[in-house]
Write an enzyme that holds these catalytic residues in place. Structure first.
Site, mmCIF file in Angstrom:
data_model
loop_
_atom_site.group_PDB
_atom_site.id
_atom_site.type_symbol
_atom_site.label_atom_id
_atom_site.label_comp_id
_atom_site.label_asym_id
_atom_site.label_seq_id
_atom_site.Cartn_x
_atom_site.Cartn_y
_atom_site.Cartn_z
ATOM 1 N N LYS A 1 0.830 -1.215 0.000
ATOM 2 C CA LYS A 1 0.000 0.000 0.000
ATOM 3 C C LYS A 1 0.855 1.251 0.000
ATOM 4 O O LYS A 1 0.657 2.175 0.789
ATOM 5 C CB LYS A 1 -0.973 -0.024 1.175
ATOM 6 C CG LYS A 1 -1.935 -1.219 1.111
ATOM 7 C CD LYS A 1 -2.878 -1.249 2.285
ATOM 8 C CE LYS A 1 -3.812 -2.437 2.209
ATOM 9 N NZ LYS A 1 -3.110 -3.745 2.393
ATOM 10 N N ARG A 2 1.803 1.290 -0.912
ATOM 11 C CA ARG A 2 2.681 2.451 -1.044
ATOM 12 C C ARG A 2 1.979 3.564 -1.829
ATOM 13 O O ARG A 2 0.898 3.380 -2.372
ATOM 14 C CB ARG A 2 3.985 2.052 -1.736
ATOM 15 C CG ARG A 2 4.794 0.990 -1.003
ATOM 16 C CD ARG A 2 5.231 1.467 0.373
ATOM 17 N NE ARG A 2 6.276 0.628 0.936
ATOM 18 C CZ ARG A 2 6.158 -0.122 2.018
ATOM 19 N NH1 ARG A 2 5.001 -0.159 2.659
ATOM 20 N NH2 ARG A 2 7.168 -0.839 2.480
#
Length: 280
Positions: A96-97
């Site tokens: 979840k960058r």
């Protein structure tokens, strides 16, 4: 791995199961804790037991980062092990960058140049320049958060603008200006049920990564009914219900059986959709 190769694997293995490697040092069988690398040892056993029933693995980075260098070493060893022993598996780094451009460029370099996963989950909130660096790798995938399973998804994702367009719909529409369904997927939580019909209005041909089946209570039958397209278009993730199905020395065999049961249910939906010619 490209889209056609992924679809071919789904047909060949009669499965669209993704096994989530959310490996918590506090939840693995206690007999493993005396070993040199218990996280990797656990993952290896789970992978060997489930590989025949799934088409993808999804290590969640938080579980590895929480253990510092040892955890990240186990993560990298896990990816390498899958690559060397089960090369047909699609590997997703659930990270979840998403940050300003030069930071996202470093994240992309880490996952695609160094660790060499197939895909990484990315948050879209900061917009195009935070996502584009991940798309510079034509052989790799961005899996963009669209509509999630958690309770807080209603805080922002369902908010409407003056024209009645919900935020998740805006994400789906805008992001398709950045990449095609050959390089971008979307995260859609299994607990959203009939909302998959709305998702498919805007993303009819994209693959969807669907967490929330199993321990989170999502219905695989509903996901398949509302979310499946002509190429299946689904990677349904199950983590805790498979990897923590047993805590004894027999944990891997029990995990394998749990994965097999999910795969056998998936056979029915693939057959009903006409994607596979027979049930086996």
């Amino acid at each position: 791995m490209n889209k056609q190769q992924l679809f071919d694997n789904i047909k060949r293995k009669q499965s669209f199961l993704c096994v989530g490697l959310d490996t918590d040092i506090k939840k693995i069988p206690p007999h493993l804790l005396d070993g040199e690398d218990p996280i990797f040892t656990f993952n290896k056993a789970i992978i060997d037991a489930t590989a025949k029933y799934c088409v993808a693995y999804k290590p969640n980075l938080a579980f590895y980062e929480s253990l510092g260098m040892e955890g990240m070493s186990a993560f990298e060893r896990t990816v390498t092990y899958i690559r060397e022993n089960y090369p047909d598996q699609f590997i997703i780094a659930d990270a979840k960058r998403g940050d300003i451009g030069n930071t996202s460029e470093m994240y992309a370099r880490s996952f695609f140049d160094h660790i060499k996963v197939d895909a990484v989950t990315v948050a879209p909130y900061m917009g195009e320049d935070s996502v584009k660096p991940f798309l510079l790798y034509p052989e790799s995938w961005v899996i963009l958060l669209a509509l999630t399973s958690n309770k807080g998804s209603k805080d922002f994702q369902f908010t409407e603008d003056a024209n009645g367009e919900r935020l998740f719909e805006k994400v789906l529409k805008k992001s398709q200006e950045w990449a095609t369904d050959e390089q971008m997927m979307y995260v859609v939580g299994a607990t959203q049920g009939e909302m998959f019909l709305d998702i498919r209005k805007y993303a009819p041909h994209h693959f969807l990564l669907v967490p929330g089946v199993g321990a989170q209570g999502g219905s695989l039958e509903e996901v398949a009914r509302y979310g499946m397209n002509e190429q299946c278009g689904l990677l349904v993730n199950s983590s805790r219900a498979i990897i923590y199905a047993d805590h004894t020395t027999n944990f891997a065999a029990v995990a394998g059986e749990a994965a097999r049961e999910v795969q056998q249910e998936m056979v029915l939906y693939l057959f009903d959709k006409g994607i596979i010619p027979h049930k086996s």
